[in-house]
Enzyme design. Structure first.
Site, PDB file in Angstrom:
ATOM      1  CE  LYS A 194      -3.716   2.251   2.604  1.00  0.00           C
ATOM      2  NZ  LYS A 194      -4.628   2.133   3.776  1.00  0.00           N
ATOM      3  CG  ASP A 231     -13.242   4.087   7.196  1.00  0.00           C
ATOM      4  OD1 ASP A 231     -14.436   4.339   6.966  1.00  0.00           O
ATOM      5  OD2 ASP A 231     -12.372   4.050   6.301  1.00  0.00           O
TER       6      ASP A 231
END
Length: 245
Positions: free
Chosen positions: A6, A103
């Site tokens: 990532k 989240d």
């Protein structure tokens, strides 16, 4: 070793080895949390390296079409995924210091080759942010429980939490589905057609009523994640019978 990399924005990474050490140690403690393998701290090249999850995200399986059409998940796999995600979230809530995820959503639930679910993008940075809001009284672990309820609805219905392509009354999944969740006779109206009726009526109603509790407007009426997990684990029962509508 296959890994997932990532790339981060220059402003999104703390740049401290302590951050990696803490996230890495948390990930090693529970099988339903993605393991962080390594990182790169160069100014222009900031990366996180995670264990590779070959089945991708829950979001992809529920909503995105592959070359052969929708990648439908069976009822048994959906419950397996829900249980795995609940275990990971429950662990974070009960850790010391406890973390609030902030989240939680289908795109952050990743699946290995056997459809075991692991939560990604957790860590001390989120815990610190959560503590800031907890101090003001604006955020508690019950916020995560609400988000988990939304994911349960997505698993039941095969619909996104927000879908602007639907007609006005069906664009917001929670608003559309809530009236049917506590009604055994009407529940079939929200069930994912890709299941083709292959799910236990009792189990579906249990998940629906659990989702309804998680989605309570007042946080104090939402269950703790430990209670949510216990309810889901009770569904893994071979005596439950299937039916077709």
């Amino acid at each position: 070793m296959a890994v997932a990399v990532k790339k981060l924005k220059s402003t999104s990474f703390h740049g401290h080895k302590e951050w990696f050490t803490e996230v890495n140690s948390i990930g090693q403690l529970h099988p339903n949390l993605i393991k962080l393998i390594g990182y790169c701290l160069e100014v222009e090249n900031q990366f996180l390296v995670y264990e590779f999850m070959p089945k991708g995200s829950l979001e992809n399986h529920l909503f995105k079409r592959g070359p052969q059409g929708p990648q439908s998940l069976s009822w048994e796999i959906r419950i397996k995924v829900a249980i795995g995600a609940a275990r990971g979230l429950c662990f974070l809530h009960e850790a010391k210091p406890h973390a609030i995820y902030l989240d939680f959503k289908a795109s952050n639930i990743l699946l290995d080759a056997e459809f075991n679910a692991k939560i990604s993008d957790y860590g001390p940075s989120k815990a610190a942010a959560a503590r800031k809001y907890v101090a003001t009284g604006r955020l508690t672990a019950k916020n995560d429980v609400y988000s988990f309820g939304v994911v349960l609805l997505e698993l039941l219905s095969g619909r996104r939490a927000i879908d602007r392509k639907k007609i006005c009354t069906e664009q917001i999944l929670v608003n559309w589905a809530k009236p049917f969740l506590g009604d055994k006779k009407q529940l079939f109206r929200i069930m994912d057609k890709n299941l083709k009726g292959q799910y236990p009526q009792k189990g579906a109603y249990t998940v629906a009523t659990l989702a309804l509790k998680c989605l309570s407007t007042e946080a104090k009426f939402r269950p703790k994640m430990a209670e949510v997990l216990a309810t889901l684990e009770q569904l893994v029962n071979p005596k439950m019978t299937h039916f077709v509508i």
